[in-house]
Write an enzyme that holds these catalytic residues in place. Sequence first.
Site, PDB file in Angstrom:
ATOM      1  N   GLU B  44      -0.348  20.381  20.676  1.00 18.47           N
ATOM      2  CA  GLU B  44      -0.211  21.838  20.800  1.00 18.47           C
ATOM      3  C   GLU B  44       0.643  22.184  22.023  1.00 18.47           C
ATOM      4  O   GLU B  44       0.442  21.628  23.108  1.00 18.47           O
ATOM      5  CB  GLU B  44      -1.617  22.436  20.964  1.00 18.47           C
ATOM      6  CG  GLU B  44      -1.648  23.954  21.018  1.00 18.47           C
ATOM      7  CD  GLU B  44      -3.070  24.474  21.253  1.00 18.47           C
ATOM      8  OE1 GLU B  44      -3.939  23.672  21.667  1.00 18.47           O
ATOM      9  OE2 GLU B  44      -3.304  25.681  21.044  1.00 18.47           O
ATOM     10  N   LYS B 117      -2.001  30.315  14.834  1.00 19.66           N
ATOM     11  CA  LYS B 117      -3.403  30.005  15.173  1.00 19.66           C
ATOM     12  C   LYS B 117      -4.308  31.198  14.888  1.00 19.66           C
ATOM     13  O   LYS B 117      -4.086  32.297  15.412  1.00 19.66           O
ATOM     14  CB  LYS B 117      -3.461  29.637  16.659  1.00 19.66           C
ATOM     15  CG  LYS B 117      -4.767  29.065  17.152  1.00 19.66           C
ATOM     16  CD  LYS B 117      -4.591  28.591  18.615  1.00 19.66           C
ATOM     17  CE  LYS B 117      -5.783  27.872  19.163  1.00 19.66           C
ATOM     18  NZ  LYS B 117      -5.484  27.247  20.494  1.00 19.66           N
ATOM     19  N   CYS B 154      -5.801  23.518  17.212  1.00 14.25           N
ATOM     20  CA  CYS B 154      -6.818  23.343  18.259  1.00 14.25           C
ATOM     21  C   CYS B 154      -8.148  24.051  17.977  1.00 14.25           C
ATOM     22  O   CYS B 154      -8.940  23.546  17.206  1.00 14.25           O
ATOM     23  CB  CYS B 154      -6.240  23.733  19.611  1.00 14.25           C
ATOM     24  SG  CYS B 154      -7.114  22.890  20.982  1.00 14.25           S
TER      25      CYS B 154
END
Lengths: 297, 297
Positions: B44, B117, B154
């Site tokens: 990331e 995300k 993540c």
Amino acid sequence: MPEAFTAAAIQHACTDDPDVNLEASMTGIEQAAAQGARLAVLPELHRTRYFCQTEDTRAFDLAETIPGDTTEQLGDLAAELEMVIVASVFEQAGNGVFHNTAVILDNDGRIAGRYRKMHVPQDPGFEEKFYFTPGQEAFRPVPTRIGKLGVMVCWDQWFPEAARLMALAGADVLVYPSAIGWDVNDDEDEQSRQFDAWQTVQRGHAVANHLPLIACNRTGFERSPDELDPGIAFWGGSFICGAQGEILAEGDDREAVLSAELDFSHTEQLRRIWPFFRDRRVDSYQDLLELHREEQQ
Amino acid sequence: MPEAFTAAAIQHACTDDPDVNLEASMTGIEQAAAQGARLAVLPELHRTRYFCQTEDTRAFDLAETIPGDTTEQLGDLAAELEMVIVASVFEQAGNGVFHNTAVILDNDGRIAGRYRKMHVPQDPGFEEKFYFTPGQEAFRPVPTRIGKLGVMVCWDQWFPEAARLMALAGADVLVYPSAIGWDVNDDEDEQSRQFDAWQTVQRGHAVANHLPLIACNRTGFERSPDELDPGIAFWGGSFICGAQGEILAEGDDREAVLSAELDFSHTEQLRRIWPFFRDRRVDSYQDLLELHREEQQ
């Protein structure tokens, strides 16, 4: 938040004799009490051999009502030992309606609640859809005098949705009575992957929901009534893990009473610094209600 | 079903210099190609130090557009090596709108798709809600010439809902670029539990969805701009697991290019004999769309 307490998983084998099996369960519960446990979890369908290896109409003779003989005997023991007991019963609920049901006996002996297995398997040697109507109630924890128990049953343990719904409804601990084992024709590597997958997915539920978890599986080899079938080697491997998925107690394939302390303050700490529940994207989860998502055009 | 192919995770540390970091990424991708990989996953925000340790308006200078410099350079490399690359970009999408975005470069160099995300963390040292608007698209895999990539980022990795939605929409593999590490003030036992929880919950997604999974995390210690803060020790630990959650390749805290073959026939075998998707109780999952379930009256 509940007070910390010791929980136990009573891992045992089952014979053709329901009374011998109940005796094994009760002996294990007494051992758990001696270890200081205030909660005892029994394996799935602990009163009988795992009759679902074949589809046999005679097996319905093994069903009982709730309340019934099993809940009365275990209720008396729960009151005597002041323990909460999670039992498992092949329940006759009505004419032609049977369930695979977990019964939660409170520590005064009363039935605190029950959970009828929602996800019911059907595969060679595990012919459960023949016997059990799937439960119709939502996934709700059962309140007891020691905490709210998020009790589910075996095949449920593979479904993150079920664990999540229990957590959203306030479960303090996830509990899975289970009867899972190996096809003895699978090689050792495959058996090892299956066991690890089973333990890992449940530890994952603990992590994702910040909850301790108890999985109690039966053990022992049971021949199939079908001579051509190899039978099932129930793998035991019961375990208790904490809210980060960390193993607190774990069995192998021998009979055992496993116990560990459940620390609910751990859950509270994790909720504050790893706030998964704050961030769930409920605006984007609609398709969890579908069996399959269509391609987006 | 896609053909089996080798996938790689490029685990590296990041410096204050975005060009040095991109060079590290590209060197790793070339090593992955030499290992026969047809898919390379980067950590990331691999172009920069992890600027989210503090809330600093100057850090917005690090953002880029898509397409932009990073996707152009990596796109050229993807075409040259005929590899699919999963990159991660601090994306400026509009005036005052920034995302933490994974970009999927197909093996002809074109942008196959992107994923913004969806679950964005905010906790001490990980001040991401200051920088990133959460993604607004549903969880959809990105089709590439080698398969459908269920790419998330993540914090998403803690949410079973996200992995499930990707699987329901046909993902062939789950992919998580990541930047997670330890607070150096936590003791070793706590650090170990956190790492195991992180790996376990993702392996659980693999198991629950019958999908292989690649997690690529950054490594290295990064000081905080805030002198009073201890900084973050990114824990590396990138891994590739199979569809039963079995570890195929795993790193420690050193820089590494990890690779393993993804066998999609394994997924198909599991779908047939462990049919979780047949049995999902979509009639009873409605409350997954709630943040909290009220007590039942």
